[in-house]
Scaffold this motif. Structure first.
Motif, PDB file in Angstrom:
ATOM      1  N   THR A 169       0.891  -1.222  -0.030  1.00 53.95           N
ATOM      2  CA  THR A 169      -0.012   0.020  -0.017  1.00 53.95           C
ATOM      3  C   THR A 169       0.821   1.187  -0.118  1.00 53.95           C
ATOM      4  O   THR A 169       0.705   2.177  -0.758  1.00 53.95           O
ATOM      5  CB  THR A 169      -0.827  -0.083   1.390  1.00 53.95           C
ATOM      6  OG1 THR A 169      -1.680  -1.137   1.027  1.00 53.95           O
ATOM      7  CG2 THR A 169      -1.907   1.439   1.336  1.00 53.95           C
ATOM      8  N   SER A 385       1.201   4.917 -10.172  1.00 52.74           N
ATOM      9  CA  SER A 385       0.116   4.560  -8.945  1.00 52.74           C
ATOM     10  C   SER A 385      -0.351   5.754  -8.288  1.00 52.74           C
ATOM     11  O   SER A 385       0.212   6.778  -8.394  1.00 52.74           O
ATOM     12  CB  SER A 385       1.238   3.716  -8.162  1.00 52.74           C
ATOM     13  OG  SER A 385       2.192   4.450  -7.551  1.00 52.74           O
ATOM     14  N   TYR A 387      -2.217   6.282  -4.386  1.00 57.10           N
ATOM     15  CA  TYR A 387      -2.248   5.548  -3.094  1.00 57.10           C
ATOM     16  C   TYR A 387      -2.640   6.478  -2.076  1.00 57.10           C
ATOM     17  O   TYR A 387      -2.545   7.774  -2.101  1.00 57.10           O
ATOM     18  CB  TYR A 387      -1.309   4.765  -2.652  1.00 57.10           C
ATOM     19  CG  TYR A 387      -0.006   5.535  -2.497  1.00 57.10           C
ATOM     20  CD1 TYR A 387       0.421   6.156  -1.115  1.00 57.10           C
ATOM     21  CD2 TYR A 387       0.897   6.017  -3.616  1.00 57.10           C
ATOM     22  CE1 TYR A 387       1.570   7.142  -1.003  1.00 57.10           C
ATOM     23  CE2 TYR A 387       2.191   6.845  -3.337  1.00 57.10           C
ATOM     24  CZ  TYR A 387       2.327   7.264  -1.894  1.00 57.10           C
ATOM     25  OH  TYR A 387       3.655   8.066  -1.971  1.00 57.10           O
ATOM     26  N   ARG A 405      -3.661   1.156  -2.707  1.00 57.47           N
ATOM     27  CA  ARG A 405      -2.996   1.750  -3.943  1.00 57.47           C
ATOM     28  C   ARG A 405      -3.668   0.763  -5.196  1.00 57.47           C
ATOM     29  O   ARG A 405      -3.666  -0.374  -5.071  1.00 57.47           O
ATOM     30  CB  ARG A 405      -1.311   1.384  -3.605  1.00 57.47           C
ATOM     31  CG  ARG A 405      -0.515   2.009  -4.854  1.00 57.47           C
ATOM     32  CD  ARG A 405       0.859   1.509  -4.762  1.00 57.47           C
ATOM     33  NE  ARG A 405       1.627   2.053  -3.676  1.00 57.47           N
ATOM     34  CZ  ARG A 405       2.562   2.961  -3.802  1.00 57.47           C
ATOM     35  NH1 ARG A 405       2.678   3.241  -5.224  1.00 57.47           N
ATOM     36  NH2 ARG A 405       2.987   3.636  -2.966  1.00 57.47           N
ATOM     37  N   GLU A 407      -1.825   0.440  -8.650  1.00 58.07           N
ATOM     38  CA  GLU A 407      -0.525   0.405  -9.598  1.00 58.07           C
ATOM     39  C   GLU A 407      -0.891  -0.211 -10.935  1.00 58.07           C
ATOM     40  O   GLU A 407      -1.090  -1.299 -10.978  1.00 58.07           O
ATOM     41  CB  GLU A 407       0.773   0.009  -8.645  1.00 58.07           C
ATOM     42  CG  GLU A 407       1.829  -0.027  -9.340  1.00 58.07           C
ATOM     43  CD  GLU A 407       3.061   0.058  -8.564  1.00 58.07           C
ATOM     44  OE1 GLU A 407       4.120  -0.736  -9.037  1.00 58.07           O
ATOM     45  OE2 GLU A 407       3.036   0.011  -7.327  1.00 58.07           O
TER      46      GLU A 407
END
Length: 657
Positions: A169, A385, A387, A405, A407
């Motif tokens: 994460t 990504s 997050y 997250r 990605e």
């Protein structure tokens, strides 16, 4: 042997070829916050047990928090720990973390992992993310770490935070079984001059550092030369694995009002020998291996602003260039550009929210050979990504952290990496925490683009259908101080793995290809603690136990895959004692126990290390270090080619001004 194994395709040599490919890639792997303590100290030396519990760690939530409050399995290696142990390299410093398995296979080659899978299916360890001052150093070619290319001046290391368990994460794909976050000292803490000389039975090194100030800015420069001697096998055969390397580096920090800036750069060049015994043969012809040549340069810049409303904003960017020539197999040139933005919002009611974005792009070019090829030879990849994480104070003694997250990578598209962590302060010095997480290891060029020539016309073809390896992890931990002078931590974990990489025989029975047809579980416990027996004597201990079970999914014919569990010890134990005779003389003694490995077979061993340090003058320290004083042992790799790690004795002199 089954009928499948008797068809015209002969899997045994082909699997050997795959192992050779992995060995070439893995040789060296079998190869900044300035807040320190809640009390405001900037030096970890001689900290009490109570002060150690208040160390500010940043790797769990990407913000400073007390170690006692962090809802994760975190072990902190301080600068003073490294000095007292007499470590000469980063992998040796990482041996101090009881939640890591550090196995040396050659003069420069290490296999380092947390919670198992220390080399999965003829590959180097590939589920551990390593960061140096916010710069990721894992190799996109195979998701592992070339440890010889991460040599640091250990006198500049401030601390190493070792998280065992998922960190996807906060840190992204590849933070599956652990995160190692290395932070170097700010330039303001390394003023003046320093010189280091070390000589030992296994080689030596020399280093210098010079620091100064210019207006609002602090700066330092450093240089280091090292040479490690060749190793021997258990049978007494010489291994041509000597290692020579030179490096230069710099760092500058300055502050202006609410803004702080940092610039960090390094260059290096090295030469590593390759062992001639057991030289690789794919087509039946023995290959003569030349020296590995390495070089690299990196430059990082970070800006951080403390916002008026109590929030924080930071931007970090870095460029990283590496080149690795491994004759006669391949040469790789890699460039990486990375940009990261993070924003911590001011506290809002019971919520403490932060979010960030990361963009990374790589340019990878491989010079192929008749032995190994990556097709296409040149490849560009992008990772992007977003997050966010919210820490919710449910009540004064109970907090819930929710994070996720997303990605995106070029091979498998979007990956979702969530986590939920609950922290309960049972009492002022006792904390219980639990966590559920999902994380992945994304495919690499080794998984998808690797080819080994052979008849017909390849022994190995890349696996375009390879999926991300998935881990679903449950953790339960306790951290506390039952009474003054005693501190300990214990964590139980259960990992559920899916889509682990396999080597499949193609339906045409003519070649191998990579697949994702293995699953399994890993269950274990890790514990460590420290006890201040007296004002001069500190004892510490650590213990891990691990049980892994891997099995093939329907449709797989990779009989060797489940044997990946044999690369990890079922238990490890370490005991350390530090005694200060006075303010000038000290003695550190460490005892390690590592259980046997099954695949390939490595007997279990004990290792006894000791260091005596003597401050001859205010600015001059002499130390004598002995490693493996109870005798030699092997740690990783096939018996015929692995280094026998023998007794080592060295002397180190450190001068400061």
């Amino acid at each position: 042997m089954s009928a499948t194994r008797r068809l015209p395709f002969h899997p045994t040599p082909s699997r050997l070829a795959v192992a050779c490919l992995a060995a070439m890639l893995a040789l060296p792997a079998t190869a900044a916050s300035e807040d320190q303590l809640a009390a405001g100290s900037d030096d970890f030396a001689d900290l009490s047990i109570e002060e150690l519990a208040n160390i500010q760690v940043t790797s769990v939530s990407k913000k400073p928090e007390r170690l006692l409050d962090a809802p994760a399995s975190v072990f902190v290696i301080t600068a003073d720990d490294i000095r007292r142990a007499g470590a000469r390299s980063l992998p040796e410093a990482l041996r101090l973390a009881p939640n890591l398995h550090v196995a040396q296979g050659s003069s420069y080659g290490y296999a380092i992992s947390a919670r198992g899978l220390n080399g999965s299916n003829n590959s180097a360890p590939n589920k551990l993310l390593v960061m140096i001052d916010g710069r990721s150093v894992y190799a996109p070619l195979f998701s592992g770490v070339f440890w010889d290319m991460q040599d640091l001046m250990l006198e500049d290391v401030e601390r190493i935070e070792v998280i065992s368990g998922p960190g996807g994460t906060m840190w992204g794909v590849n933070a599956v079984n652990g995160v190692i976050n290395i932070t170097t000292r700010p330039a303001g803490a390394t003023q003046g001059s320093l010189a280091v000389l070390r000589a030992g039975s296994d080689g030596g090194d020399a280093a210098f550092r010079q620091g100064g100030r210019s207006g609002e800015a602090s700066w330092r420069v450093h240089g280091k030369l090292l040479r490690h001697a060749r190793s021997d096998t258990a049978a007494g055969l010489r291994i041509e694995d000597d290692w020579r390397q030179a490096q230069l580096g710099m760092r500058a920090d300055w502050e202006r009002g609410a803004d702080s800036f940092s610039v960090n750069g390094n260059v290096f060049r090295g030469t590593l020998g390759q062992p001639e015994p057991g030289a690789i043969s794919v087509t039946g012809t023995a290959l003569r291996l030349g020296d590995i040549d390495t070089e690299g340069a990196n430059l990082s810049a970070r800006w951080e602003r403390a916002l008026d409303d109590g929030g924080r904003l930071s931007v970090q960017a870095y460029l990283d260039h590496t080149r690795r020539a491994v004759p006669p197999t391949f040469t790789e040139s890699l460039q990486i550009a990375d940009l990261q933005l993070e924003h911590t919002l001011p506290a809002w009611g019971r919520h403490s929210l932060m979010w960030g974005a990361n963009l990374r792009h790589s340019w990878d070019e491989v010079d192929n050979s008749e032995v190994i090829a990556f097709l296409p030879a040149s490849e560009e990849q992008t990772w992007a990504s977003l997050y966010a994480q919210d820490e919710i104070a449910l009540r004064p003694d109970l907090s819930l952290t929710l994070g996720a997250r997303v990605e995106r990578n070029d091979y498998t598209g979007n990956e979702f990496l969530p986590t939920a962590r609950l922290s309960w302060r049972l009492a002022p010095r006792h904390a219980l925490w639990a966590a559920l997480s999902r994380t992945v290891r994304g495919p690499t060029r080794l998984d998808v683009d690797a080819f080994i020539p052979g008849r017909p016309p390849y022994l190995l073809r890349g696996g375009p259908q390879v999926r991300s390896e998935v881990a679903r992890v449950a953790e339960l931990g306790y951290r506390g101080q039952p009474f003054a002078g005693l501190s300990y931590s214990a964590t139980m974990f259960h990992n559920q793995y899916d889509h682990l990489r396999t080597q499949e025989i193609d339906p045409t029975q003519t070649f191998l290809t990579f697949g994702s047809l293995m699953e399994g579980e890993a269950t274990g416990i890790e514990m460590w603690g420290s006890y201040q027996a007296s004002s001069a004597w500190r004892l510490s201990a650590g213990f891990t136990a691990l049980h892994q079970r891997l099995r093939l999914k329907p449709g797989s014919n990779d009989a060797a895959g489940p044997g990946s569990t044999g690369k990890d010890p079922e238990h490890t134990l370490q005991l350390r004692s530090h005694y200060a005779f006075d303010d000038r003389r000290e003695l550190e003694v460490a005892l390690r126990k590592v259980a046997a490995l099954e695949n390939p077979a490595v007997p279990g061993y004990w290792a006894l290390d000791a260091r005596f340090g003597w401050r001859l003058a205010r600015n001059l320290e002499l130390s004598v270090v002995g490693q493996n004083l109870n005798g030699s042992h092997g740690e990783y790799g096939p018996r015929e080619t692995r280094a026998e790690i023998g007794r080592r004795v060295g002397v180190k002199l450190v001068w400061t001004n």
